[in-house]
Design a protein around this motif. Structure first.
Motif, PDB file in Angstrom:
ATOM      1  N   GLU A 620       0.815  -1.206   0.000  1.00  0.00           N
ATOM      2  CA  GLU A 620       0.000   0.000   0.000  1.00  0.00           C
ATOM      3  C   GLU A 620       0.852   1.262   0.000  1.00  0.00           C
ATOM      4  N   LEU A 666      -1.630  -1.443   9.486  1.00  0.00           N
ATOM      5  CA  LEU A 666      -2.135  -0.867   8.242  1.00  0.00           C
ATOM      6  C   LEU A 666      -2.276  -1.897   7.135  1.00  0.00           C
ATOM      7  N   CYS A 667      -1.337  -2.849   7.075  1.00  0.00           N
ATOM      8  CA  CYS A 667      -1.336  -3.744   5.920  1.00  0.00           C
ATOM      9  C   CYS A 667      -1.587  -5.192   6.305  1.00  0.00           C
ATOM     10  N   VAL A 726      -6.761   5.945  -4.728  1.00  0.00           N
ATOM     11  CA  VAL A 726      -6.876   6.621  -3.436  1.00  0.00           C
ATOM     12  C   VAL A 726      -5.683   6.265  -2.568  1.00  0.00           C
ATOM     13  N   GLY A 727      -5.082   7.236  -1.932  1.00  0.00           N
ATOM     14  CA  GLY A 727      -4.033   6.985  -0.947  1.00  0.00           C
ATOM     15  C   GLY A 727      -4.530   7.454   0.402  1.00  0.00           C
ATOM     16  N   LEU A 728      -4.099   6.803   1.456  1.00  0.00           N
ATOM     17  CA  LEU A 728      -4.562   7.191   2.787  1.00  0.00           C
ATOM     18  C   LEU A 728      -3.540   8.114   3.446  1.00  0.00           C
TER      19      LEU A 728
ATOM     20  N   THR B  33      -8.172   0.916  -2.672  1.00  0.00           N
ATOM     21  CA  THR B  33      -7.165   1.096  -1.627  1.00  0.00           C
ATOM     22  C   THR B  33      -7.692   0.492  -0.341  1.00  0.00           C
ATOM     23  N   ARG B  34      -6.940  -0.472   0.173  1.00  0.00           N
ATOM     24  CA  ARG B  34      -7.365  -1.176   1.369  1.00  0.00           C
ATOM     25  C   ARG B  34      -7.316  -0.261   2.589  1.00  0.00           C
ATOM     26  N   PRO B  36      -7.189  -0.211   6.877  1.00  0.00           N
ATOM     27  CA  PRO B  36      -6.936  -1.091   8.019  1.00  0.00           C
ATOM     28  C   PRO B  36      -8.157  -1.224   8.906  1.00  0.00           C
ATOM     29  N   LEU B  45     -11.276   1.778  -0.389  1.00  0.00           N
ATOM     30  CA  LEU B  45     -11.745   3.059  -0.907  1.00  0.00           C
ATOM     31  C   LEU B  45     -11.467   3.162  -2.401  1.00  0.00           C
ATOM     32  N   VAL B  46     -12.391   3.761  -3.115  1.00  0.00           N
ATOM     33  CA  VAL B  46     -12.129   4.043  -4.529  1.00  0.00           C
ATOM     34  C   VAL B  46     -12.368   5.532  -4.785  1.00  0.00           C
ATOM     35  N   ASN B  47     -11.820   5.947  -5.903  1.00  0.00           N
ATOM     36  CA  ASN B  47     -11.963   7.333  -6.323  1.00  0.00           C
ATOM     37  C   ASN B  47     -13.079   7.403  -7.360  1.00  0.00           C
ATOM     38  N   VAL B  52     -14.116  10.261  -2.670  1.00  0.00           N
ATOM     39  CA  VAL B  52     -13.582   9.016  -2.116  1.00  0.00           C
ATOM     40  C   VAL B  52     -14.724   8.274  -1.438  1.00  0.00           C
TER      41      VAL B  52
END
Lengths: 742, 163
Positions: A620, A666-667, A726-728, B33-34, B36, B45-47, B52
């Motif tokens: 990720e 997180l992963c 998407v990035g967190l 996007t995974r 936690p 999550l997707v865009n 989001v």
């Protein structure tokens, strides 16, 4: 009435007035007594007529106009029962005026109109018997009307605050008094329309006071200004109640405050009718760039032909006589009118120079956000198209040029989009100015307020949230910073009146707001003593200035010997700091003993964008805000120490920094591989986060997660990365909390 | 009362329907996007054009076995409230991953049977009823109840406390 104009001008004026009177009496017949705006318009017409009449029977005509005005006031403020009676008086007056002015009848032949006194007493009766404090009817107005009312009223009150302050610090300026008068007048009208009788009566009382000031029958001294300030405050509270509770009846204390304030207002109005106050000229309406002749013609003072004549004579004289002079000498225009027009012209130019009102459109914030979303998506889509290998293969110079064009436009759009959320900091500074005024009265310390850089723009959300911390710091400055004894200031070689300076400016991607006072400065020794007493500083060596000043941000820290009304409870600076940090800003202090203290608040230009480091952890990608990163290290294996083979620490120079293995959380994988550590600092605590790879450092547009979605510990939001995924965004603070330890 | 138009979709051999008014759009499966500490059926999550949104794997939610995405796999974007059918509940936009989207059908009231009682082993609380369409049977879902807020919240809270 002196009359310096030629016979032609008088004849012309008389014609115009006849037209006006005919129109007026027609308007009176048509007027709906319940429509306060219409009543107000009529009121203005009658007043103008009374003031401008230059012909025969001036005294009678002015009296008739005043009678009509007074009756209109009764109609606007009184109960429905009084309304019809009052309107009858108004139409009587209009009929009388029409007969005298248009039909050239002799007033002595006409049935006499009543004096002012009967309406006056009726009005007084109405005001003493009928302040309808408890809104009798259950109000159920259209919510959108209510929202408009609240918004407009608050704007008007804010404006009045500014104008009142201008009046307080400067000479009596007719335009300012007029502005405040209009504010109350408008509020009165709309409140009446919506059925808020209490607000209506209150605004009416204040409006009367202001009207007297406007007409010069009441001198605007400090007492009157105080009363006006109080009225603005109470009315604001009432309107805020409407904002929160709609048409529900106001609580007793609020109604009590309104009642007592209105009593003060009425007492002030009746108090000493100090005729000595000089009448400020009412300026003519003028736009910047309008020429003198145009202003006079537009205001109906002279005709276009008169101007032409003056212009021609100006040319003939050949000596370059100014138009104003030509108008007076050759065209027989009263010098007073020309002077007034010149003043109006100057005023218009001034107000244009000092940021005349720009045309604006109000847009719902949610729509704006959607627009910004769409722009962000456009930028990403563009970069994905440009990165497509198919496109790269078929690039021609013409295509490259077109792509360049597209790129430029998207960038422009993006910049514009960001700027849409930006608002000037001026309203906040205005509030501060008001607060300085109030606090200095309360504490008896003379303080001047200076604001610089009010044009500086900040994200709307930042502006909304920065107000409270600033208020708090200002209170601190005034209470602790500024000496209560002006003699002490004099002995220290400073002016007796203290100064508080607010300034804002932009520097790089940040905005700085400074609050500087020229008071006694922070007391290093007292702070250090207190810090030692509370065990915040145990070492023998003296801490640096920065560390000492940092103590005042500790919760419950106060060196004040006594708690005052303003501050000193030790609650606050910690909250201030937290608030500022929640806006991703920081606060610095500079202080010199005896010279004063400067707080500098650094805030990001916008909340929607952060500078972030994109890192890879496992499969990720995450974003760590650059602001919280201290350094990034690749330590040797022996720099990592473990405790019970679990708790890890990174030794960096002489510091031991706890390692937070977020990978498992997180992963979901527990690989022990450690190559890179991102060292962060938050609230003075350092932490090391192992990551696999640094990918990029970029501006990140923050996306809120669904509001109804439960918050995820350790994640402050999402962002869309360059490839559209998407990035967190990691929340370093919560990741450091012990719950996430393995 | 639950008669109306439904978007029908497949999970394996089973046919489901979701009220058309709840559906915002249908998009193809996209990179996720995974996140936690979320329930296993939350894929991440997707865009969605700059917004989001979280997406859920309905297979996993219903306890069916995990299956790789195919080119027929879709995300149904729905707008629903996590508080069930309360009128004042705030709406959220979510994506629901399904095997394949079939068609929009009109289900008349007489074709709807109440949810069958399977006993305690099968949760039917989010079932509005069963629609009989020709020889097909469609499970009509109460979109607002598929993902109760408590379920999401409790899982994340547990994660926060227990971990």
């Amino acid at each position: 009435m002196e009359n310096g104009s030629g016979p032609l001008a008088v004849a012309f004026m008389a014609d115009r007035v006849r037209e006006k009177v005919a129109a007026l009496s027609e308007a009176v017949v048509l007027a709906d007594g319940g429509d306060l705006r219409a009543l107000a318009a009529l009121h203005l017409e009658f007043r103008e007529l009374g003031e401008s009449w230059r012909g025969d029977f001036a005294a009678d005509i002015i009296a008739a106009c005043q009678r009509a005005e007074s009756a209109l006031d009764t109609a606007a403020a009184g109960s429905p029962g009084e309304l019809s009676g009052a309107m009858r008086v108004v139409s009587e007056c209009a009929g009388w005026l029409q007969a005298v002015i248009c039909d050239d009848r002799d007033p002595r032949e006409l049935p006499a109109l009543g004096g002012l006194s009967d309406i006056g007493s009726a009005a007084a009766e109405a005001s003493s018997s009928g302040h309808a404090w408890e809104e009798k009817d259950v109000l159920d107005p259209d919510p959108s009307l209510l929202a408009d009312f609240v918004r407009e009223s608050l704007e008007h009150l804010e404006n009045s605050d500014v104008l009142l302050m201008a009046l307080e610090s400067g000479p009596a300026d007719g335009e300012s008094v007029n502005g405040i008068f209009r504010a109350f007048h408008t509020i009165k009208g709309v409140a009446g329309f919506l059925g808020f009788q209490g607000i209506q009566a209150f605004a009416h009382g204040t409006e009367n006071l202001l009207d007297m000031a406007r007409q010069g029958s009441l001198a605007l001294d400090a007492r009157i200004l105080d009363v006006a300030f109080a009225a603005v405050d109470v009315l604001r509270r009432r309107i805020q109640w409407v904002a929160a509770h709609g048409g529900a009846a106001a609580p007793d204390d609020l109604i009590g405050a309104m009642r007592s304030t209105l009593e003060r207002v009425e007492a002030a109005a009746q108090g000493k009718p100090d005729i000595a106050g000089q009448e400020a000229p009412v300026l003519l309406p003028a736009e910047p760039g309008m020429r003198l002749g145009e202003i006079l013609v537009a205001a109906g003072k002279i005709s276009a032909e008169t101007v032409d004549r003056a212009l021609r004579s100006q040319g003939q004289s050949g000596e370059g006589m100014p138009l104003g002079e030509a108008l007076v000498r050759r065209a027989g225009v009263p010098a007073k009118e020309v002077g007034l027009a010149l003043a109006s012209q100057k005023k218009a130019l001034e107000s244009a120079a000092t940021g005349a009102l720009k045309e604006t459109v109000k847009v719902e914030a949610a729509r704006l956000d959607r627009l910004l979303d769409a722009i962000g998506e456009l930028v990403i889509a563009e970069s994905m198209v440009l990165g497509a290998p198919e496109l790269k293969r078929s690039l021609s110079p013409a295509l490259v040029q077109k792509i360049g064009q597209l790129d430029k436009i998207t960038r422009e759009l993006q910049e514009m989009g960001t700027s849409l959320r930006m608002v000037p900091i001026r309203p906040i500074f205005q509030k501060m100015q008001r607060l300085v005024r109030d606090l200095s009265k309360q504490s008896g310390k003379a303080v001047d307020f200076v604001a610089e850089g009010e044009e500086t723009e900040l994200d709307k959300t930042v502006v909304e949230k920065i107000g409270d911390p600033l208020v708090h710091m200002l209170r601190n400055s005034l209470d602790h910073g500024i000496e209560s004894d002006p003699d002490a200031r004099e002995r220290a070689g400073k002016p007796r009146t203290a100064k508080v300076r607010f300034s804002a400016f932009q520097k790089g991607g940040s905005v700085c707001i400074e609050i500087a006072d020229d008071g006694r400065g922070l007391d290093r020794d007292a702070i250090l003593a207190k810090a030692r007493e509370r065990g915040l500083w145990r070492e023998e060596t003296a801490p640096s200035d920065k560390e000492i000043f940092g103590f005042i941000f500790e919760a419950g820290f106060s060196t004040a010997k006594q708690v005052t009304e303003l501050s000193g409870r030790g609650v606050g600076m910690d909250v201030v700091k937290r608030n500022i940090e929640s806006l991703r800003g920081r606060i610095d202090i500079q202080s010199r003993p005896g010279q004063g203290t400067t707080f500098s608040i650094w805030l990001p230009l916008t909340l929607a964008i952060i500078d972030g480091m994109v890192v890879r952890v496992g499969k990720e990608r995450f974003i760590i805000p650059t602001l919280s990163i201290v350094r990034i290290v690749t330590p040797a294996a022996e720099a990592i120490h473990t405790f019970q083979d679990k708790g890890e620490m990174l030794r960096l120079q002489d510091e031991l920094i706890p390692v937070y293995p977020m990978r498992g959380y997180l992963c979901g994988d527990d690989s022990k591989e450690r190559r890179l550590f991102v060292v962060t600092e938050s609230e003075g605590r350092k932490a090391a986060f192992p990551v696999d790879e640094l990918l990029d450092q970029q501006q990140i547009v923050i996306k809120k997660l669904e509001e109804e979605f439960p918050p995820i510990p350790g994640i402050s939001g999402g962002a869309i990365l360059a490839d559209g995924r998407v990035g967190l965004i990691l929340d370093v603070d919560t990741l450091m909390k012990s719950e996430f330890q393995p | 009362m639950s008669a109306g138009k439904y978007l029908t979709f497949q999970l394996g051999k089973e046919a489901y329907g979701i009220g058309i008014m709840k559906v915002q759009e249908i998009v193809g499966v996209m990179p996720v996007t995974r996140m936690p500490k979320l329930p296993h059926f939350v894929r991440g999550l997707v865009n969605l054009r700059g917004k989001v949104i979280p997406v859920f794997d309905l297979r996993l939610k219903f306890g069916l076995e995990r299956r790789d995405d195919t080119d027929r796999t879709c995300i149904i974007v729905v707008r629903l409230s996590l508080d069930g059918n309360r009128v004042d509940a705030a709406a959220v936009t979510l994506g629901i991953i399904v095997d394949e989207v079939s068609e929009v059908v009109n289900v008349p009231a007489e074709a709807i049977e109440p949810p069958p009682a399977f006993g305690s082993s099968v949760d039917v609380s989010f079932l509005l009823g069963v629609g009989k369409l020709g020889n097909k049977v469609v499970m009509l879902l109460d979109a607002d109840r598929i993902l109760p807020r408590e379920e999401l919240q409790s899982v994340t809270m547990e994660a926060a406390v227990a971990a």
